[in-house]
Design an enzyme around this catalytic site. Structure first.
Site, PDB file in Angstrom:
ATOM      1  N   ASP A  28       0.848  -1.167   0.069  1.00 39.49           N
ATOM      2  CA  ASP A  28      -0.119   0.064   0.038  1.00 39.49           C
ATOM      3  C   ASP A  28       1.112   1.138   0.110  1.00 39.49           C
ATOM      4  O   ASP A  28       1.675   1.562   0.847  1.00 39.49           O
ATOM      5  CB  ASP A  28      -0.928  -0.043   1.391  1.00 39.49           C
ATOM      6  CG  ASP A  28      -1.945   0.856   1.299  1.00 39.49           C
ATOM      7  OD1 ASP A  28      -2.099   1.939   0.317  1.00 39.49           O
ATOM      8  OD2 ASP A  28      -2.876   0.917   2.071  1.00 39.49           O
ATOM      9  N   ASP A 118      -3.421   2.461  -5.795  1.00 42.31           N
ATOM     10  CA  ASP A 118      -2.161   2.565  -5.075  1.00 42.31           C
ATOM     11  C   ASP A 118      -1.961   1.432  -4.048  1.00 42.31           C
ATOM     12  O   ASP A 118      -1.252   1.288  -3.135  1.00 42.31           O
ATOM     13  CB  ASP A 118      -2.173   3.822  -4.155  1.00 42.31           C
ATOM     14  CG  ASP A 118      -3.374   3.698  -3.165  1.00 42.31           C
ATOM     15  OD1 ASP A 118      -4.248   2.980  -3.395  1.00 42.31           O
ATOM     16  OD2 ASP A 118      -3.554   4.873  -2.359  1.00 42.31           O
ATOM     17  N   GLU A 119      -2.720   0.278  -4.339  1.00 41.19           N
ATOM     18  CA  GLU A 119      -2.915  -0.939  -3.417  1.00 41.19           C
ATOM     19  C   GLU A 119      -3.069  -2.102  -3.964  1.00 41.19           C
ATOM     20  O   GLU A 119      -3.504  -2.320  -4.977  1.00 41.19           O
ATOM     21  CB  GLU A 119      -4.165  -0.448  -2.564  1.00 41.19           C
ATOM     22  CG  GLU A 119      -4.016  -1.245  -1.106  1.00 41.19           C
ATOM     23  CD  GLU A 119      -5.462  -0.890  -0.568  1.00 41.19           C
ATOM     24  OE1 GLU A 119      -5.993  -1.707   0.105  1.00 41.19           O
ATOM     25  OE2 GLU A 119      -5.826   0.295  -0.694  1.00 41.19           O
TER      26      GLU A 119
END
Length: 435
Positions: A28, A118-119
């Site tokens: 993350d 983003d993860e």
DNA sequence: TCTGGGGTCCTAGGACCC
DNA sequence: TCTGGGGTCCTAGGACCC
């Protein structure tokens, strides 16, 4: 893993105690939008910054120290942190850098499940022969993302997706936490229930009123108590996660089941012109996405929000799916006016359209249905849409539109932000449900 | 000067059917 | 005549996630 993360205390430090079975990594990026801005402009590094306009979309950790957070109105953020720097987002950069980070993940395993820009979850159970133990892989991923891309990344390593996710949250910012097999309960025991996936503010408050604050306390309550407290399914899931039961595997996301668009309006009179032009703009976005994805919707839902944040929804399910911009605009308009007149409101703060019951189709839909537009009209509209889609494919989205559909008011967010969010929501429509 | 935009899942009541 | 249970679909609202 000495010194990798000062906050990786407790059982997490037992990285070399043998993490056989701890094959799931959750990675993350920290304060992603804000970190990108600090990467692009060195003058912003180590400073409290926020990305956004009227509302904060993301805040750097330096800004969070002042209480600034996502979703907060800019004026409030400034009052909390007078030296806050608010910057416009570089939304296309976010997409590029997010993709670049995912490419790093893919160097280590083909099993990467991206869950947002983003993860991602990684299953590294088959990667140890090439790249070493999961802990080593996680360290290497963090190093590469930091050195090659320049962004801080937090990772959690554990046996299950849920535990890996909790671990990465505990590791933030810029840290790593490994939950060694056999230490799961110990790791979870003292953490707040709000770290459990699916426990938000409302559920946490209900649990707190019953004296339950930690995961350990939740795991200890009698069977059925959680379900009484928060409902059947939510209670079941919550109790399972608190007891570290999580059967979910890392894998591809399921097909999308809905598509929507919304526009915040500030506070405006609910005139026919405003409603028509806003819904036209939203229907255009949704319908063109449906056509691009070769699907159509049977259910249309409109959400109307009034000043004071109260909102209502109205929906209708049609006998035949639609993907035509003008038809979607009309259906949405009827629903919106039903809601506005029933609620006796004269001002609006947001309009939204959502299309669901998505059905895949490979041929152009031009089928009339009872209550819908007459057949010639349906065919004509379909042709217009095709012409508009084709022109946009050649000359860009702004090149052509519907005269009545020009969004009259100032857009609440940049076009690039919508595109980023839409692209992220793109998932294949289930082609087995073809009409 | 009180809030962005994209989604998923669950619940509950009513209609309808068997 | 009155009564029963189960399943599915639709609608509205709410909680939650990124």
């Amino acid at each position: 893993m000495a010194g990798d993360a000062g906050n990786a205390g407790g059982p997490g430090d037992a990285g070399d105690a043998g993490d056989a079975g701890a094959n799931v990594i959750h990675a993350d990026l920290d304060a992603f939008y804000a970190s990108v801005e600090q990467l692009l402009d060195p003058a912003l590094r180590d400073r409290p910054i926020a990305v956004g306009g009227g509302v904060v979309l993301a805040a750097s950790y330096q800004a969070r120290a002042f209480g600034v957070g996502a979703g907060m109105p800019a004026w409030r953020a400034r009052s909390l942190c007078p030296e806050l720097v608010i910057v416009n987002g570089h939304f296309r950069e976010y997409q590029h850098l997010g993709d670049a980070v995912m490419d790093v993940f893919s160097c280590f395993t083909p099993s990467v499940e991206r869950i947002s820009i983003d993860e991602a979850f990684l299953d590294v159970s088959g990667a140890s022969r090439l790249f070493g133990a999961p802990t080593s892989i996680a360290l290497e991923i963090r190093r590469r993302v930091r050195e090659e891309i320049g962004l801080p990344l937090s990772v959690g390593v554990a046996q299950s997706k849920h535990l890996a996710k909790v671990a990465s949250q505990v590791a933030k910012p810029d840290g790593m936490v490994v939950v060694a097999p056999g230490h799961e309960e110990e790791f979870l025991h003292d953490l707040p229930v709000s770290l459990i996936w699916g426990v938000g503010p409302a559920t946490a408050a209900r649990l707190a009123s019953a004296g339950i604050h930690t995961v350990g306390q939740l795991a200890a309550v009698p069977d059925g108590f959680a379900r009484h407290l928060v409902g059947e399914r939510a209670g079941q899931k919550m109790a399972a996660l608190a007891n570290n039961v999580d059967p979910r595997k890392v894998g591809p996301a399921r097909p999308a089941s809905s598509m929507g668009a919304q526009a915040a309006l500030g506070r405006q009179r609910a005139t026919p012109e405003l409603v028509r032009s806003t819904l036209g703009y939203l229907a255009d976005r949704v319908a063109s996405r449906m056509r691009a994805a070769k699907c159509a919707a049977r259910t249309v839902t409109v959400r109307v929000r009034f000043p004071g944040l109260r909102s209502v929804t109205r929906s209708v399910t049609m006998p035949m799916p639609i993907d035509t911009t003008l038809t979607l605009t009309e259906v949405a308009g009827e629903l919106a006016w039903t809601a506005i007149s029933q609620e006796r409101q004269i001002e609006l703060s947001l309009l939204a359209i959502s299309a669901s019951h998505l059905v895949a189709h490979s041929v152009q839909l031009a089928l009339p249905f009872a209550g819908g537009p007459p057949a010639p009209k349906v065919a004509a509209r379909s042709q217009i849409d095709r012409a508009v889609d084709a022109a946009r494919a050649r000359f860009g989205r702004q090149a052509v539109g519907y005269a009545a559909v020009v969004f009259s008011s100032t857009p609440s967010v940049p076009e690039e932000f919508r595109e980023l969010a839409e692209r992220h929501a793109e998932r294949a429509i289930d082609q087995s449900r073809a009409t």
